[in-house]
Scaffold this active site. Structure first.
Site, PDB file in Angstrom:
ATOM      1  N   LYS A 213       0.895  -1.300  -0.047  1.00 36.99           N
ATOM      2  CA  LYS A 213      -0.234   0.017  -0.179  1.00 36.99           C
ATOM      3  C   LYS A 213       0.923   1.138  -0.504  1.00 36.99           C
ATOM      4  CE  LYS A 213      -4.337   2.329   2.505  1.00 36.99           C
ATOM      5  NZ  LYS A 213      -5.039   1.869   3.207  1.00 36.99           N
ATOM      6  N   GLU A 252       7.824  -6.048   0.687  1.00 40.17           N
ATOM      7  CA  GLU A 252       6.968  -6.716   1.881  1.00 40.17           C
ATOM      8  C   GLU A 252       5.622  -7.426   1.813  1.00 40.17           C
ATOM      9  OE1 GLU A 252       5.475  -4.420   4.329  1.00 40.17           O
ATOM     10  OE2 GLU A 252       6.065  -3.519   4.525  1.00 40.17           O
ATOM     11  N   LYS A 267      -2.272  -1.189  -4.235  1.00 38.02           N
ATOM     12  CA  LYS A 267      -2.728  -0.518  -3.954  1.00 38.02           C
ATOM     13  C   LYS A 267      -2.702   1.020  -3.434  1.00 38.02           C
ATOM     14  CE  LYS A 267      -6.027   1.253  -0.397  1.00 38.02           C
ATOM     15  NZ  LYS A 267      -6.942   1.162   0.823  1.00 38.02           N
TER      16      LYS A 267
HETATM   17  C1  PBG Z   1      -7.007   2.701   4.566  1.00 36.62           C
HETATM   18  C2  PBG Z   1      -7.496   3.044   3.747  1.00 36.62           C
HETATM   19  C3  PBG Z   1      -7.774   3.883   2.500  1.00 36.62           C
HETATM   20  C4  PBG Z   1      -8.267   3.158   1.587  1.00 36.62           C
HETATM   21  C5  PBG Z   1      -8.509   2.520   2.061  1.00 36.62           C
HETATM   22  N1  PBG Z   1      -8.376   2.030   3.097  1.00 36.62           N
HETATM   23  C6  PBG Z   1      -6.605   4.779   2.371  1.00 36.62           C
HETATM   24  C7  PBG Z   1      -6.357   5.685   3.345  1.00 36.62           C
HETATM   25  O1  PBG Z   1      -7.399   6.678   3.648  1.00 36.62           O
HETATM   26  O2  PBG Z   1      -5.038   6.475   2.927  1.00 36.62           O
HETATM   27  C8  PBG Z   1      -8.179   4.157   0.304  1.00 36.62           C
HETATM   28  C9  PBG Z   1      -9.581   2.790  -0.373  1.00 36.62           C
HETATM   29  C10 PBG Z   1      -9.377   4.130  -1.662  1.00 36.62           C
HETATM   30  O3  PBG Z   1      -9.343   5.344  -1.746  1.00 36.62           O
HETATM   31  O4  PBG Z   1     -10.458   3.980  -2.285  1.00 36.62           O
HETATM   32  N2  PBG Z   1      -6.789   2.041   6.316  1.00 36.62           N
END
Ligand code: PBG
Length: 343
Positions: A213, A252, A267
């Site tokens: 991520k 990772e 992601k």
């Molecule tokens: C954080 C989380 C994020 C997303 C899902 N869970 C990132 C964030 O806010 O830093 C992003 C999902 C998206 O942008 O569609 N745990």
């Protein structure tokens, strides 16, 4: 006006001489031949639909930055789950927007077995047992500062966060979650969650690791959706991966596999196709991409303005994930594309 007529090189070769008679356009000449040689296909089985849930009844709240996406109360989330199952979408991923009064320094409301996420899981599993439920064990929708971890003296503390996330994962599994997807990027979370799930009798609950991520600007609309946009101070660079790095992403993923991850996720999605391909080639694991909120909104916005063909861009972006090596995609387009594939 100068007239210039290019001379043919002496003894100019014809195209067949140049190509050795290999003409790749032969197979592109008709729809039937293009279909015949198509290497990758998108099917409904590739889709995971992320949905947002809120308290209340009969609520379908638009999210300004994500046209066509809504925050749903549990009763309507159940209806959408029924629709998704009818369309053949294999799984949903749920994210909450909880009242600000329930958010605190440690995100403690994530441990409430009756919070909106756990109740949504139970309600959906009750009504639509055949659809998979994926829950995110991250703290950000529950903390008063919008970070994915516990914040102490300006630092996101790793080990204490892992304990919290692990406890949350077990509670989510007890509510009926099929897959736990921790998105917080703390070190050691996958192994700790696996141990805790097993110790509590949830050997069959899988872990989809948000293995790679990246610290990214593409999460903006999601933060509006879960209500962390106004809360977040600073950035997430001390725990998400630097988007300049690729070897680190492989490390990772390797670590998460060693700790017991069943599936890997990359992601955001489209700007990180190189990472997807590297992970698939290196590990041959079930590999998923999260086409995040910002990617969705860009395609929707450009489509709405008539700057691109939104539907074609949607399909092209999703097929690109398959080509890069994905087994599936988390995408807010899931119901729209499932309808299209059906028709
Ligand atoms: C954080 C989380 C994020 C997303 C899902 N869970 C990132 C964030 O806010 O830093 C992003 C999902 C998206 O942008 O569609 N745990």
């Amino acid at each position: 006006m100068n007239k210039f007529t290019p001379a043919k090189p002496a003894g100019a070769r014809g195209v067949d001489e140049i190509t050795g008679s290999r003409r790749l356009r032969r197979m592109r000449k008709a729809d039937w031949s293009r279909r015949l040689v198509q290497e990758n296909r998108l099917t409904v089985d590739d889709l995971i639909w992320p949905i947002f849930v809120v308290e209340g009844k009969g609520i379908r709240e638009p999210i300004a930055a994500m046209p066509g996406v809504f925050r749903l109360s549990i009763d309507l989330a159940v209806k959408e789950a029924e629709r998704a199952a009818k369309l053949g979408i294999p799984a949903l991923a749920t994210f909450p927007n909880v009242d600000i009064s329930l958010r605190d320094q440690t995100g403690s409301h994530i441990l409430d077995p009756d919070n909106v996420i756990n109740r949504a899981t139970r309600a959906i599993k009750d009504a639509v047992p055949q659809i998979g439920i994926i829950t995110d064990a991250a703290l950000d929708p529950f903390t008063s500062h919008g970070h994915d971890g516990i914040l102490r003296d300006g630092i996101i503390v790793n080990d204490e966060t892992v304990e919290q996330v692990t406890a949350a994962a077990v509670i989510q599994a007890a509510a009926g979650a099929d897959i736990i997807a921790p998105s917080d990027m703390m070190d050691g979370r996958i192994g700790a969650i696996r141990d805790a799930l097993d110790a509590n009798g949830f050997q069959d609950v899988a872990i989809m690791s948000y293995a790679t991520k990246f610290a990214s600007a593409f999460y903006g609309p999601y933060r509006e959706a879960v209500g962390t946009a106004g809360l977040l101070k600073g950035d997430k660079k001390t725990y998400y991966i630097d988007h300049a790095n690729s070897d680190e992403a492989v490390r990772e993923a390797e670590q998460d596999i060693a700790e017991g991850a069943d599936m890997l996720m990359v992601k955001p999605g489209l700007p990180y196709l190189d990472i997807i391909r590297r992970l698939k080639d290196e590990f041959q694991m079930p590999t998923f991409a999260y086409q995040v909120s910002g990617e969705y909104s860009m395609i929707k916005a450009a489509g709405a303005n008539g700057w691109i063909d939104g539907e074609k861009a949607m399909l092209e972006s999703l097929l690109a994930f398959k080509r890069a090596g994905c087994d599936g995609i988390l995408t807010y387009f899931a119901p729209e594309v499932a309808e299209m594939l059906k028709g």
